[in-house]
Design a protein around this motif. Sequence first.
Motif, PDB file in Angstrom:
ATOM      1  N   ALA A 255       4.971   3.747   2.675  1.00 15.67           N
ATOM      2  CA  ALA A 255       4.906   3.406   4.101  1.00 15.67           C
ATOM      3  C   ALA A 255       6.219   3.797   4.786  1.00 15.67           C
ATOM      4  O   ALA A 255       6.209   4.407   5.862  1.00 15.67           O
ATOM      5  N   ALA A 256       7.346   3.460   4.167  1.00 19.73           N
ATOM      6  CA  ALA A 256       8.644   3.702   4.803  1.00 19.73           C
ATOM      7  C   ALA A 256       8.908   5.203   4.962  1.00 19.73           C
ATOM      8  O   ALA A 256       9.274   5.668   6.042  1.00 19.73           O
ATOM      9  N   MET A 257       8.704   5.969   3.904  1.00 18.70           N
ATOM     10  CA  MET A 257       9.082   7.389   3.955  1.00 18.70           C
ATOM     11  C   MET A 257       8.098   8.218   4.780  1.00 18.70           C
ATOM     12  O   MET A 257       8.503   9.045   5.587  1.00 18.70           O
ATOM     13  N   CYS A 258       6.800   7.998   4.586  1.00 19.81           N
ATOM     14  CA  CYS A 258       5.819   8.800   5.338  1.00 19.81           C
ATOM     15  C   CYS A 258       5.876   8.432   6.815  1.00 19.81           C
ATOM     16  O   CYS A 258       5.841   9.312   7.688  1.00 19.81           O
ATOM     17  N   GLY A 259       5.985   7.148   7.106  1.00 24.06           N
ATOM     18  CA  GLY A 259       6.036   6.685   8.500  1.00 24.06           C
ATOM     19  C   GLY A 259       7.218   7.309   9.234  1.00 24.06           C
ATOM     20  O   GLY A 259       7.099   7.715  10.393  1.00 24.06           O
ATOM     21  N   ALA A 260       8.353   7.432   8.557  1.00 25.93           N
ATOM     22  CA  ALA A 260       9.557   7.971   9.205  1.00 25.93           C
ATOM     23  C   ALA A 260       9.416   9.458   9.510  1.00 25.93           C
ATOM     24  O   ALA A 260      10.115   9.979  10.387  1.00 25.93           O
ATOM     25  N   CYS A 261       8.540  10.164   8.807  1.00 27.79           N
ATOM     26  CA  CYS A 261       8.475  11.629   8.921  1.00 27.79           C
ATOM     27  C   CYS A 261       7.207  12.131   9.604  1.00 27.79           C
ATOM     28  O   CYS A 261       6.813  13.296   9.431  1.00 27.79           O
ATOM     29  N   GLY A 262       6.559  11.272  10.367  1.00 32.41           N
ATOM     30  CA  GLY A 262       5.429  11.700  11.196  1.00 32.41           C
ATOM     31  C   GLY A 262       4.120  11.859  10.460  1.00 32.41           C
ATOM     32  O   GLY A 262       3.244  12.592  10.908  1.00 32.41           O
ATOM     33  N   LEU A 263       3.973  11.179   9.341  1.00 39.60           N
ATOM     34  CA  LEU A 263       2.708  11.239   8.602  1.00 39.60           C
ATOM     35  C   LEU A 263       1.938   9.946   8.796  1.00 39.60           C
ATOM     36  O   LEU A 263       2.506   8.853   8.664  1.00 39.60           O
ATOM     37  N   GLN A 264       0.660  10.067   9.085  1.00 42.64           N
ATOM     38  CA  GLN A 264      -0.213   8.881   9.084  1.00 42.64           C
ATOM     39  C   GLN A 264      -0.348   8.449   7.639  1.00 42.64           C
ATOM     40  O   GLN A 264      -0.587   9.297   6.759  1.00 42.64           O
ATOM     41  N   VAL A 265      -0.264   7.158   7.371  1.00 43.16           N
ATOM     42  CA  VAL A 265      -0.264   6.750   5.962  1.00 43.16           C
ATOM     43  C   VAL A 265      -1.090   5.476   5.756  1.00 43.16           C
ATOM     44  O   VAL A 265      -1.106   4.595   6.618  1.00 43.16           O
ATOM     45  N   ALA A 266      -1.787   5.432   4.618  1.00 43.39           N
ATOM     46  CA  ALA A 266      -2.588   4.258   4.268  1.00 43.39           C
ATOM     47  C   ALA A 266      -2.538   4.047   2.763  1.00 43.39           C
ATOM     48  O   ALA A 266      -2.212   4.969   2.001  1.00 43.39           O
ATOM     49  N   VAL A 267      -2.851   2.813   2.362  1.00 48.39           N
ATOM     50  CA  VAL A 267      -2.858   2.466   0.939  1.00 48.39           C
ATOM     51  C   VAL A 267      -4.200   1.798   0.633  1.00 48.39           C
ATOM     52  O   VAL A 267      -4.585   0.821   1.275  1.00 48.39           O
ATOM     53  N   VAL A 268      -4.906   2.372  -0.350  1.00 49.69           N
ATOM     54  CA  VAL A 268      -6.228   1.878  -0.738  1.00 49.69           C
ATOM     55  C   VAL A 268      -6.201   1.656  -2.251  1.00 49.69           C
ATOM     56  O   VAL A 268      -6.160   2.613  -3.021  1.00 49.69           O
ATOM     57  N   CYS A 269      -6.195   0.395  -2.665  1.00 47.20           N
ATOM     58  CA  CYS A 269      -6.078   0.101  -4.104  1.00 47.20           C
ATOM     59  C   CYS A 269      -7.205  -0.819  -4.566  1.00 47.20           C
ATOM     60  O   CYS A 269      -7.519  -1.810  -3.905  1.00 47.20           O
ATOM     61  N   VAL A 270      -7.739  -0.513  -5.718  1.00 50.82           N
ATOM     62  CA  VAL A 270      -8.715  -1.411  -6.331  1.00 50.82           C
ATOM     63  C   VAL A 270      -7.944  -2.495  -7.091  1.00 50.82           C
ATOM     64  O   VAL A 270      -6.829  -2.258  -7.561  1.00 50.82           O
ATOM     65  N   THR A 271      -8.531  -3.689  -7.198  1.00 48.78           N
ATOM     66  CA  THR A 271      -7.905  -4.752  -7.997  1.00 48.78           C
ATOM     67  C   THR A 271      -8.541  -4.755  -9.387  1.00 48.78           C
ATOM     68  O   THR A 271      -9.764  -4.731  -9.520  1.00 48.78           O
TER      69      THR A 271
END
Length: 316
Positions: A255-271
């Motif tokens: 989130a921190a690195m992609c957000g800073a460089c103009g990339l839309q970012v998401a996290v999708v994880c199974v439990t």
Amino acid sequence: MASSGLQTKKRDNHNGHFVQPTNPNVATMQEDVLYHFHLSTSTHDLPAMFGDVKFVCVGGSPTRMEAFTKYMAKELGLDHPGAEYPNICVGTDRYVMFKVGPVLSVSHGIGIPSTSVMLHELIKLLYHARCSDVTVIRIGTSGGIGLEPGSVVITRQAVDASFKPVFEQMVLGKRVVHRTHLDERLAQELMQCGADLREFPTVLGNTMCTSDFYEGQGRLDGALCSYSEKDKQEYLEAAHAAGIRNIEMESSVLAAMCGACGLQVAVVCVTLLNRLEGDQVNSPHEVLVEYQERPQRLVGHFIKKRLAAAGNPRDL
Ligand SMILES: O=P(O)(O)O[C@@H]1C[C@H](O)[C@@H](CO)O1
Ligand SMILES: O=c1cc[nH]c(=O)[nH]1
């Protein structure tokens, strides 16, 4: 812009946001060696190889990222008998990278340091390749809190082990704090994809990112354990009360690195398990394999929807 070597095309045919490292030094480098990918601006034509990338999916496991590429090839109708998807980073065994159409699939290993190194080089690669409007999605596994195993969590906020939405790093001996902002609209779009599929429970929740799998996640089954079962239970219940629904080891740096460089970012994880009920990941292998495919199916559906809506990937 590093303009040496084979990179000669202009930044054209794009409408939107270019990937932009925040480091001004990158623009002045004669050559940029992406050491851990075994790629370089002077030996590879990065715009030709990667200029059409619109989606980058990342995950810890090399075999998962290869399987995802094969799955996407079928889903996008780009598969054909005898098709091969070579590992672009074959010159190194640090990470693997595969590409099919506008989808790049890259492994990041376990944890923040491994993911951070991969992201520095990935973001520079996308910059050198003059990519625009790129969406990055982590398709991972995690420990759930209060969820049925196999549930998929779409991250609203990535938080640290004290439940704060920050990513801390030591830079020149000083503590630097980065925001871990994730795109709310993208998360909602992914939630809608879960609802479209109706194949497994999908929830929106906060994700705790830790720097360890054992004590760092309050497990009682590591080689070291400095707390009681009651302490563990209280910690996980406090996490649940703070809106945390799963725990993994990469979301905050992503989130921190992609957000800073103009990339839309998401996290999708199974439990893989419900941490309120145990610590060991002990479901049968075939169950765990099927769980790991769930984020891939959801994100595959999302990519197809985005491409269909755009008509032309350049309009994304
Ligand atoms: O993408 P993966 O499945 O590697 O994500 C989680 C977080 C750690 O990297 C690892 C721990 O088992 O799994
Ligand atoms: O409990 C878990 C399971 C997968 N990955 C994690 O980081 N934690």
